[in-house]
Design an enzyme around this catalytic site. Sequence first.
Site, PDB file in Angstrom:
ATOM      1  N   ASP A 194       0.855  -1.191   0.000  1.00 52.98           N
ATOM      2  CA  ASP A 194       0.000   0.000   0.000  1.00 52.98           C
ATOM      3  C   ASP A 194       0.889   1.238   0.000  1.00 52.98           C
ATOM      4  O   ASP A 194       2.120   1.140   0.007  1.00 52.98           O
ATOM      5  CB  ASP A 194      -0.976  -0.033   1.182  1.00 52.98           C
ATOM      6  CG  ASP A 194      -0.261  -0.079   2.516  1.00 52.98           C
ATOM      7  OD1 ASP A 194       0.973   0.120   2.564  1.00 52.98           O
ATOM      8  OD2 ASP A 194      -0.935  -0.318   3.530  1.00 52.98           O
ATOM      9  N   ASP A 243      -7.950  -7.581   0.681  1.00 60.13           N
ATOM     10  CA  ASP A 243      -7.002  -7.833   1.771  1.00 60.13           C
ATOM     11  C   ASP A 243      -7.715  -7.511   3.072  1.00 60.13           C
ATOM     12  O   ASP A 243      -8.619  -6.663   3.104  1.00 60.13           O
ATOM     13  CB  ASP A 243      -5.764  -6.945   1.668  1.00 60.13           C
ATOM     14  CG  ASP A 243      -6.046  -5.524   2.114  1.00 60.13           C
ATOM     15  OD1 ASP A 243      -6.642  -4.752   1.342  1.00 60.13           O
ATOM     16  OD2 ASP A 243      -5.716  -5.184   3.275  1.00 60.13           O
ATOM     17  N   CYS A 262      -6.737 -27.919   6.149  1.00 55.68           N
ATOM     18  CA  CYS A 262      -5.491 -27.181   6.430  1.00 55.68           C
ATOM     19  C   CYS A 262      -4.606 -27.955   7.412  1.00 55.68           C
ATOM     20  O   CYS A 262      -5.050 -28.907   8.052  1.00 55.68           O
ATOM     21  CB  CYS A 262      -5.796 -25.782   6.967  1.00 55.68           C
ATOM     22  SG  CYS A 262      -6.180 -25.731   8.745  1.00 55.68           S
ATOM     23  N   HIS A 267      -5.224 -21.726  10.024  1.00 55.24           N
ATOM     24  CA  HIS A 267      -6.561 -22.181   9.646  1.00 55.24           C
ATOM     25  C   HIS A 267      -7.389 -21.054   9.043  1.00 55.24           C
ATOM     26  O   HIS A 267      -8.045 -21.234   8.007  1.00 55.24           O
ATOM     27  CB  HIS A 267      -7.308 -22.773  10.841  1.00 55.24           C
ATOM     28  CG  HIS A 267      -8.771 -22.924  10.534  1.00 55.24           C
ATOM     29  ND1 HIS A 267      -9.270 -23.944   9.768  1.00 55.24           N
ATOM     30  CD2 HIS A 267      -9.823 -22.107  10.812  1.00 55.24           C
ATOM     31  CE1 HIS A 267     -10.567 -23.783   9.603  1.00 55.24           C
ATOM     32  NE2 HIS A 267     -10.932 -22.677  10.225  1.00 55.24           N
ATOM     33  N   CYS A 316      -6.134 -28.253  10.974  1.00 57.67           N
ATOM     34  CA  CYS A 316      -7.270 -29.177  11.095  1.00 57.67           C
ATOM     35  C   CYS A 316      -6.849 -30.625  10.860  1.00 57.67           C
ATOM     36  O   CYS A 316      -7.444 -31.540  11.426  1.00 57.67           O
ATOM     37  CB  CYS A 316      -8.386 -28.758  10.135  1.00 57.67           C
ATOM     38  SG  CYS A 316      -9.165 -27.204  10.666  1.00 57.67           S
ATOM     39  N   CYS A 322     -12.414 -28.762   6.838  1.00 59.02           N
ATOM     40  CA  CYS A 322     -11.192 -28.072   6.399  1.00 59.02           C
ATOM     41  C   CYS A 322     -10.021 -29.041   6.290  1.00 59.02           C
ATOM     42  O   CYS A 322      -9.876 -29.956   7.096  1.00 59.02           O
ATOM     43  CB  CYS A 322     -10.866 -26.956   7.393  1.00 59.02           C
ATOM     44  SG  CYS A 322      -9.353 -26.049   6.998  1.00 59.02           S
ATOM     45  N   ASP A 329      -3.421   8.196  -1.419  1.00 59.05           N
ATOM     46  CA  ASP A 329      -4.780   8.756  -1.406  1.00 59.05           C
ATOM     47  C   ASP A 329      -5.089   9.295  -0.023  1.00 59.05           C
ATOM     48  O   ASP A 329      -4.324   9.077   0.923  1.00 59.05           O
ATOM     49  CB  ASP A 329      -5.813   7.689  -1.803  1.00 59.05           C
ATOM     50  CG  ASP A 329      -5.882   6.563  -0.787  1.00 59.05           C
ATOM     51  OD1 ASP A 329      -4.856   6.265  -0.137  1.00 59.05           O
ATOM     52  OD2 ASP A 329      -6.957   5.951  -0.626  1.00 59.05           O
TER      53      ASP A 329
END
Lengths: 376, 376
Positions: free
Chosen positions: A93, A266, A306, A335, A309, A304, A147
Amino acid sequence: MAEGFAFRVTAQCGKARRGVLSTPHGDVDTPAFMPVGTRAAVKGLSPAQLAETGTQIVLANTYHLLLRPGTATVAQLGGLHRFMAWNRPLLTDSGGYQVFSLAELRRTDDDGVEFRSHIDGTPLRLTPEAAIAAQNELGADLIMALDECPALPAGSGALREAVRRTLVWAERSRAAHRRADQALYGIVQGGLDLALRRNCLERLVELGFDGYALGGLSVGEPQEAMWGLLHDFAAELPADRPRYLMGVGTPRDLVEAAAAGLDQFDCVLPTRNGRKGYAFTSLGVRRLRNARHRASDEPLDPACGCYTCRTVSRGYLRHLLATGEVLGATLVSIHNIAFYQELMRQMRAAIEAGVFESWRRAFASSPAAGLSEDGS
Amino acid sequence: MAEGFAFRVTAQCGKARRGVLSTPHGDVDTPAFMPVGTRAAVKGLSPAQLAETGTQIVLANTYHLLLRPGTATVAQLGGLHRFMAWNRPLLTDSGGYQVFSLAELRRTDDDGVEFRSHIDGTPLRLTPEAAIAAQNELGADLIMALDECPALPAGSGALREAVRRTLVWAERSRAAHRRADQALYGIVQGGLDLALRRNCLERLVELGFDGYALGGLSVGEPQEAMWGLLHDFAAELPADRPRYLMGVGTPRDLVEAAAAGLDQFDCVLPTRNGRKGYAFTSLGVRRLRNARHRASDEPLDPACGCYTCRTVSRGYLRHLLATGEVLGATLVSIHNIAFYQELMRQMRAAIEAGVFESWRRAFASSPAAGLSEDGS
C-alpha cells in the site's frame, strides 16, 4: 498494463468475474484474498506455512517498512520478495492509510502529510512522490497511489475535498513511478456518494492506471451500506483491469464484493482474530478460549483440510490459547487464512461453473457466513 | 527393559557411546538431544517444523500439564502423543523439579510435597505415586521417578538427605508404575559428591530401572565441576541402559557429557535463547538484535542447512526481532534446535568412525563451542 503483467477474465457469472492476474512473480487466481504481512511477515507464519494455506499473493505495509527497517535497507537486502522470502506476487500500500490512522499528524495539505512516527516520534513527511519512491524501493509487483481516506460518516464537504486531493495525488503518483516491472493502481474515494465515486473514477481512468482500487470502505459505515455501494458501483470500474477492494472484510463481505464484480481483497481479520483464538469455520465462528472446547478431540473445522485441522484437536488449540503459547495463535491463523483461501477457491469454481448466484445464496444462509458462534 | 523397548550400543569410542534406543513410538539415535515442550509444545514450533529440525524425541513437563489442562484431560484427548501431534518418542519428567523451582512450597516430607500452583495458588500435593499416575495418564514413552533436587552449593547434610529421600521416592515410584509400555528411569542425586552419587546409583540399580538419569547438575555449580563429576562418574551407570543427563546444557556441555558416556540430554537453551534472538552458530553465538546485522543478506549460519538458514537473511531476522514479530523467535528457535541436532549427528558420526577424541578437541577449539559473540 506494465511490463510482465496481464489480466484476463476467464469466466463471468452475473457481475462476478473469474480471472488470472499475471505478474513478474507468477499468477494470481481471482477473486483473490491477500493476507496482510504488515512488517513483511504475516504474523506468526513462516513463508512455507503461508504458502501451504493456498495463498498466492501477500500485502505488506509501506508505512511500517518505512519506519523499520527503512525501505532503503529492504532494497539493499534484495527487495521485499527476497527480504521476506516470498518469491511470489506481492502488493504494497502507499503508507497513507497508516499515516492517517497510526501516526501523530502534524499537517496535511495538497503537497503531502507531515507526521510523527508512532514508534519514536521522529518527524516524517509523506508525499505522493515519497510514497511511490518507497514502493519502488520495496519492489512489490503491485503498488498503490497515495490517497486520502476519510473515516465514515464524513460530511459531503470532507468527502469532496478528499476526492479532490486523492486525484491530485494520483496524478503525481503516476508521474513519480519509475519501475516498469511494477503495476500501479489508482484508488477511488468518495465514501457512499455514488456521484462522487463516479467522478473520481472518471478522472482516474483518464489518467490511466494498471488497476483500480476502492478505498474508504469498511471505515465505520454499516455493512449493508458498503454492500449497496459495491453493487451499485463496482462493475463500473474498467472491465479489463483488476479491481481491488481495500481492507475488506468478513467472509460474507468478500462474497458480496465478488458478486459485485471485485477481484482482489485484503484484510487483517484472519490473522488478528486468529491471534485471539477466534476461528472462522464451516460451522460458524469458534471462540477457542471457551472452556467447552477443553476436552474436544475434534478438529477445529471438520470440513477443512489445512495443516491445523489435519494435525491437532480443538482441545489442544484451547490449551495453547489458554496458556498463552504462541503456537496457538499461529495454528489458528493458519486455519483462518486457509478458510479464506478455500472460500475464494469455491467462489472461483462457482463462477466457472456458472452457478455463482445459487452458490452465493447457499453460502449466505450457511453457518460459515455468520459471525455468531456455533452451537456445538 | 519395558515392553517394546530396547537399547543397543552400536559403537563406542573411549567412554562415548553411539546407540539406538527403541520405543513403541520409534527409534532414537543416541547421543540424543531432546528439545523441551514445556506445555506440550516446543515454544513457537509446529510439530512439522520440529520434525524438520531432525528432532526424534521431545520432553514435556508434567508439572505444567498437571496444572493446565490437567493430565486427565490429556488422557481423554488420546494421551500426550495425540494431544501434541507428536507420534514419535516422548519423555516426561516427574514434575518434581518445577514444584521445587516454580511453586510456592508448603511442606516437604518423606511422603511428598505440598505446594500451591504458581498460576492461581491452588493447593496441590505431589507424591511419588501421584507423579507416576500423572505420567501414566500422559503416556510418554519414557517417564521419570520423583526425586528431590537440591540447588548447588548444598551442605553435605542436605545432599545426603536429598539422596535418602530420592531413594525412598524411587522405590515408591517403581511400585506405583502401572504401564508396561512406558520405560521408567531412576534418577541419581548426590551433587558433586562422588561417594554419595555411587551410593545412590548402587541402590537404584538394586531396585532396577529401565534407564538411569543424572539429576541435580547445572544447578549453580561451576561448569568445570560438573564436567569433572561426569568424567569421574557417568561411565559407572549401567552400560546396557540409556544414561540421561537432565537439564544440560550448552553445546560444549553436551560434547563433554557424551565424552563421559552419556546418551540423552534436554535443555531449554536453544528455544529460550532463540526467543531472545541469541543464535548458536558455527561461527559463535550471534545476537541478532545487534544493529550490525541490519543490512546483512547472509544466512544466520553459512554452515547450516536448516529451514531458517536456507530461507531468510540475518537482516530479516534482525528486523523481525527488533520489531517484536514472533516469527523471529520461531525462526531462530528452529535454527538453534537444528544446530543442536546437527551437533549430535556429528558426535554420533565421530563415535562410529572411531575419531571422537580428535573431533572433540577440534570442536572445543572451534568458534561453535564458544559462548562469545562472533567477530564478523
